[in-house]
Design an enzyme around this catalytic site. Structure first.
Site, PDB file in Angstrom:
ATOM      1  N   GLY A  62      33.533  10.013 -37.160  1.00  0.00           N
ATOM      2  CA  GLY A  62      32.151  10.473 -37.306  1.00  0.00           C
ATOM      3  C   GLY A  62      31.942  11.864 -36.742  1.00  0.00           C
ATOM      4  N   CYS A  63      32.541  12.134 -35.608  1.00  0.00           N
ATOM      5  CA  CYS A  63      32.372  13.445 -34.968  1.00  0.00           C
ATOM      6  C   CYS A  63      33.062  14.539 -35.770  1.00  0.00           C
ATOM      7  CB  CYS A  63      32.880  13.404 -33.536  1.00  0.00           C
ATOM      8  SG  CYS A  63      31.954  12.234 -32.520  1.00  0.00           S
TER       9      CYS A  63
END
Length: 149
Positions: free
Chosen positions: A44-45
């Protein structure tokens, strides 16, 4: 105390990926995307950072400087930047001063286990250091679009 739109953004001094000091007050006169994310090089990051990277020219054209903040150290940030060719500064908030000042260091839960961590949140800050928007529901793959709309 939660921060709200219209509040002054808390100033901070920390270090970036190369160990140089970063102060929010150094960005006075510029608009800032201050985005908090949990961990370097996670799915996600990475999607979020790549959305900002891929739309960096548009963000700059809109007058924004981009600062990413996580509690990872300088070395981790430098590897993340190098691996994905990130063109913006990452703040190494290893003492958790910045995440706590912005209220994003909170209890989280995964698989029934509770732990403290960074809640993915983005603060848009105007030229005078005032928070103009807070994005709490971040679409990691389309984050730049959320900022620019």
């Amino acid at each position: 105390m939660a921060l709200n739109i219209g509040d002054p953004a808390p100033d901070f001094t920390s270090t970036n990926q190369t160990g140089n000091p970063v102060r929010l007050s150094d960005y006075r006169g510029k608009k800032v995307v201050l985005y908090f994310y949990p961990k370097d090089d996670t799915s996600g990051c990475t999607a979020q950072a790549c959305s900002l990277r891929d739309n960096y020219a548009d963000l700059r054209a809109a007058g924004y400087e981009v600062l990413g903040v996580s509690v990872d150290n300088q070395s981790s940030h430098q590897k993340f930047i190098n691996k994905y060719s990130l063109p913006f500064t990452l703040v190494a908030d290893t003492d958790k001063q910045v995440v706590e000042a912005y209220g994003v260091w909170q209890e989280k839960s995964m698989y029934g286990r509770k732990y403290m961590g960074t809640v993915r949140t983005t603060f848009l800050i105007d030229e005078n250091g005032i928070i103009t928007n807070i994005i709490g529901k971040v679409d990691t793959k389309k984050h730049a679009e959320q900022i620019l709309k």
